[in-house]
Design a protein around this motif. Sequence first.
Motif, PDB file in Angstrom:
ATOM      1  N   TRP A 168      -0.244   0.479   8.426  1.00 50.84           N
ATOM      2  CA  TRP A 168      -0.549   0.231   9.844  1.00 50.84           C
ATOM      3  C   TRP A 168      -0.908  -1.244   9.999  1.00 50.84           C
ATOM      4  O   TRP A 168      -1.817  -1.742   9.327  1.00 50.84           O
ATOM      5  CB  TRP A 168      -1.698   1.156  10.188  1.00 50.84           C
ATOM      6  N   THR A 169      -0.224  -1.973  10.870  1.00 52.17           N
ATOM      7  CA  THR A 169      -0.405  -3.418  10.993  1.00 52.17           C
ATOM      8  C   THR A 169      -0.514  -3.822  12.461  1.00 52.17           C
ATOM      9  O   THR A 169      -0.233  -3.024  13.368  1.00 52.17           O
ATOM     10  CB  THR A 169       0.780  -4.180  10.371  1.00 52.17           C
ATOM     11  N   PRO A 170      -0.870  -5.091  12.720  1.00 54.48           N
ATOM     12  CA  PRO A 170      -0.927  -5.580  14.109  1.00 54.48           C
ATOM     13  C   PRO A 170       0.426  -5.536  14.817  1.00 54.48           C
ATOM     14  O   PRO A 170       0.483  -5.623  16.046  1.00 54.48           O
ATOM     15  CB  PRO A 170      -1.419  -7.027  13.943  1.00 54.48           C
ATOM     16  N   GLN A 171       1.511  -5.391  14.060  1.00 53.49           N
ATOM     17  CA  GLN A 171       2.832  -5.341  14.682  1.00 53.49           C
ATOM     18  C   GLN A 171       3.149  -3.970  15.277  1.00 53.49           C
ATOM     19  O   GLN A 171       4.132  -3.801  16.001  1.00 53.49           O
ATOM     20  CB  GLN A 171       3.914  -5.704  13.659  1.00 53.49           C
ATOM     21  N   ASP A 172       2.316  -2.967  14.993  1.00 55.13           N
ATOM     22  CA  ASP A 172       2.549  -1.631  15.528  1.00 55.13           C
ATOM     23  C   ASP A 172       2.176  -1.545  17.005  1.00 55.13           C
ATOM     24  O   ASP A 172       1.312  -2.294  17.489  1.00 55.13           O
ATOM     25  CB  ASP A 172       1.739  -0.594  14.751  1.00 55.13           C
ATOM     26  N   THR A 173       2.804  -0.611  17.702  1.00 57.03           N
ATOM     27  CA  THR A 173       2.359  -0.180  19.025  1.00 57.03           C
ATOM     28  C   THR A 173       1.987   1.286  18.889  1.00 57.03           C
ATOM     29  O   THR A 173       2.845   2.135  18.630  1.00 57.03           O
ATOM     30  CB  THR A 173       3.455  -0.349  20.085  1.00 57.03           C
ATOM     31  N   LEU A 174       0.680   1.582  19.012  1.00 59.49           N
ATOM     32  CA  LEU A 174       0.175   2.939  18.817  1.00 59.49           C
ATOM     33  C   LEU A 174       0.170   3.671  20.154  1.00 59.49           C
ATOM     34  O   LEU A 174      -0.339   3.155  21.146  1.00 59.49           O
ATOM     35  CB  LEU A 174      -1.231   2.892  18.215  1.00 59.49           C
ATOM     36  N   GLY A 219       8.322   0.236  23.062  1.00 60.83           N
ATOM     37  CA  GLY A 219       8.442  -0.032  21.629  1.00 60.83           C
ATOM     38  C   GLY A 219       7.416   0.677  20.776  1.00 60.83           C
ATOM     39  O   GLY A 219       6.997   0.149  19.745  1.00 60.83           O
ATOM     40  N   GLY A 220       7.004   1.880  21.173  1.00 62.95           N
ATOM     41  CA  GLY A 220       6.026   2.638  20.389  1.00 62.95           C
ATOM     42  C   GLY A 220       6.502   2.873  18.970  1.00 62.95           C
ATOM     43  O   GLY A 220       7.639   3.293  18.748  1.00 62.95           O
ATOM     44  N   ALA A 244      13.254   8.783  17.563  1.00 67.34           N
ATOM     45  CA  ALA A 244      13.868   8.286  16.323  1.00 67.34           C
ATOM     46  C   ALA A 244      13.523   6.828  16.007  1.00 67.34           C
ATOM     47  O   ALA A 244      13.274   6.488  14.849  1.00 67.34           O
ATOM     48  CB  ALA A 244      15.384   8.480  16.390  1.00 67.34           C
ATOM     49  N   PRO A 245      13.466   5.910  16.994  1.00 65.77           N
ATOM     50  CA  PRO A 245      13.164   4.502  16.647  1.00 65.77           C
ATOM     51  C   PRO A 245      11.716   4.258  16.209  1.00 65.77           C
ATOM     52  O   PRO A 245      11.409   3.161  15.727  1.00 65.77           O
ATOM     53  CB  PRO A 245      13.449   3.757  17.959  1.00 65.77           C
ATOM     54  N   ALA A 246      10.815   5.219  16.399  1.00 65.02           N
ATOM     55  CA  ALA A 246       9.415   5.026  15.988  1.00 65.02           C
ATOM     56  C   ALA A 246       9.335   4.893  14.471  1.00 65.02           C
ATOM     57  O   ALA A 246      10.286   5.200  13.741  1.00 65.02           O
ATOM     58  CB  ALA A 246       8.562   6.191  16.471  1.00 65.02           C
ATOM     59  N   ARG A 247       8.177   4.454  13.995  1.00 65.75           N
ATOM     60  CA  ARG A 247       7.978   4.287  12.554  1.00 65.75           C
ATOM     61  C   ARG A 247       7.332   5.516  11.927  1.00 65.75           C
ATOM     62  O   ARG A 247       7.781   6.009  10.899  1.00 65.75           O
ATOM     63  CB  ARG A 247       7.118   3.036  12.294  1.00 65.75           C
ATOM     64  N   LEU A 248       6.239   6.032  12.539  1.00 68.15           N
ATOM     65  CA  LEU A 248       5.541   7.194  12.002  1.00 68.15           C
ATOM     66  C   LEU A 248       5.100   8.110  13.127  1.00 68.15           C
ATOM     67  O   LEU A 248       4.618   7.646  14.169  1.00 68.15           O
ATOM     68  CB  LEU A 248       4.283   6.776  11.217  1.00 68.15           C
TER      69      LEU A 248
END
Length: 472
Positions: A168-174, A219-220, A244-248
């Motif tokens: 989990w990094t600052p580049q994420d959108t939660l 961009g979640g 699908a484009p999400a990370r987790l």
Amino acid sequence: MLLASLNPAAVAAGADLGDAVRIDGVSLSRSDLVGAATSVAERVGGASRVAVLATPTAATVLAVTGCLIAGVPVVPVPADVGAAERRHILADSRAQAWLGELPEEAEGLPHVPVRLHARSWHRYPEPSPDAAALIIYTSGTTGPPKGVVVSRRAIAADIDMLAQAWEWTPQDTLVHGLPLYHVHGLVLGLLGSLRVGNRFVHTGKPKPAAYARAVRELGGTLLFGVPTVWSRVVEDGDAARALAPARLLVSGSAALPVPVFDGLAALSGHRAIERYGSTETLITLSTFASGERRPGWVGLPLQGVTTRLVADDGTELPHDGESIGQLHVQSPTLFDGYLNRPDATAEVLGDDGWYHTGDVAVIDSSGMHRIVGRESVDLIKSGGFRIGAGEIETVLLQHAGVREAAVIGAPDADLGQRIIAFVVGDAQPDELIDYVAQQLSVHKRPREVRVVESLPRNAMGKLLKKELAQWV
């Protein structure tokens, strides 16, 4: 610093974000958060604790953030709580005021409003890590809710452990639409974002279309939900495919049914992250972003966490993937005790530092944990066998005629307890009894199946098995 991304010096130097927080139609930059929350801090500084009506609004975000800046413990109060429970929370916590939104019944407490456009740039010293940050009231099963005292140190440790596990990094959108009065929505979602420095988007309600829109338009990348949310996402195939484009995708607060796990994987391409914890421990187990994600299992201990399985006689059980025992936890994230309840604290927190979770579990040789359920309602002792309700529920949910399932043990003069299943669906009871007997050992089959319109759940989607027991 607990809220590391809100360091005033860093924000002043340009470490800002156009919309660090989006909630209820309001966008707040980090500069907005620092200025407005510090204005809140000036108004409540010196209070022993304040109550915040935890609606999903910018006022709640600033109220909680301002208190943490000032070092004032926050008592989050559910917006839909009943009058008797609200009075208990306020009296037990000795909250001195309502901060932010005001409920219909203020119970005689003064009101301190939150002004979204007020700004202050006063610098507050960082409070002690050992200071209380939150007093979160747990749902009472045998009495009124107890106030769980959670320190700043515990919150910071848990977020850092999860950031490592989930990459989990600052580049994420939660993104999530969960309540802001529980660990999942408040501590992990909001405070986690303010510590890690990622963008935070609250969808208001956790509707599948809102999650899909947050991924598509905002961009979640990191999405939080409870099993009920993910079940509805799977039912809405278009929404699931849009993720699908999400990370987790992260699921918690209750067990994620295996069919829902499989449905998410098939439709979105994501094998969900599952994690385990409680208000008293925060999150202590999780599957990892770069590790195995096994349906029905909640993962490995986070860094710094130790677990053990204990038998009824107090002896430790092997990690063989079969032995069912009481789960005990040691962790830097443990609570400081129940407010005003040293007796209740002593019942679950031993002098040796082990927290007795009240859950029963299985641990395999690799350290992977499977939660069988609550010892009081999910460990069924029938005919001399120790049976986990969750194992039977998983099998029932694999039947095409079952949408929801809950299994309990009811008193039985012959067996000790008999297995009763409550299901939502259109399958016939005898058919389901035979189905379980074919998939599992015969002694694990329900002796009775009741088809019902719906199952009782709380706001987080957890089954209320105590209520089911009343139905029996």
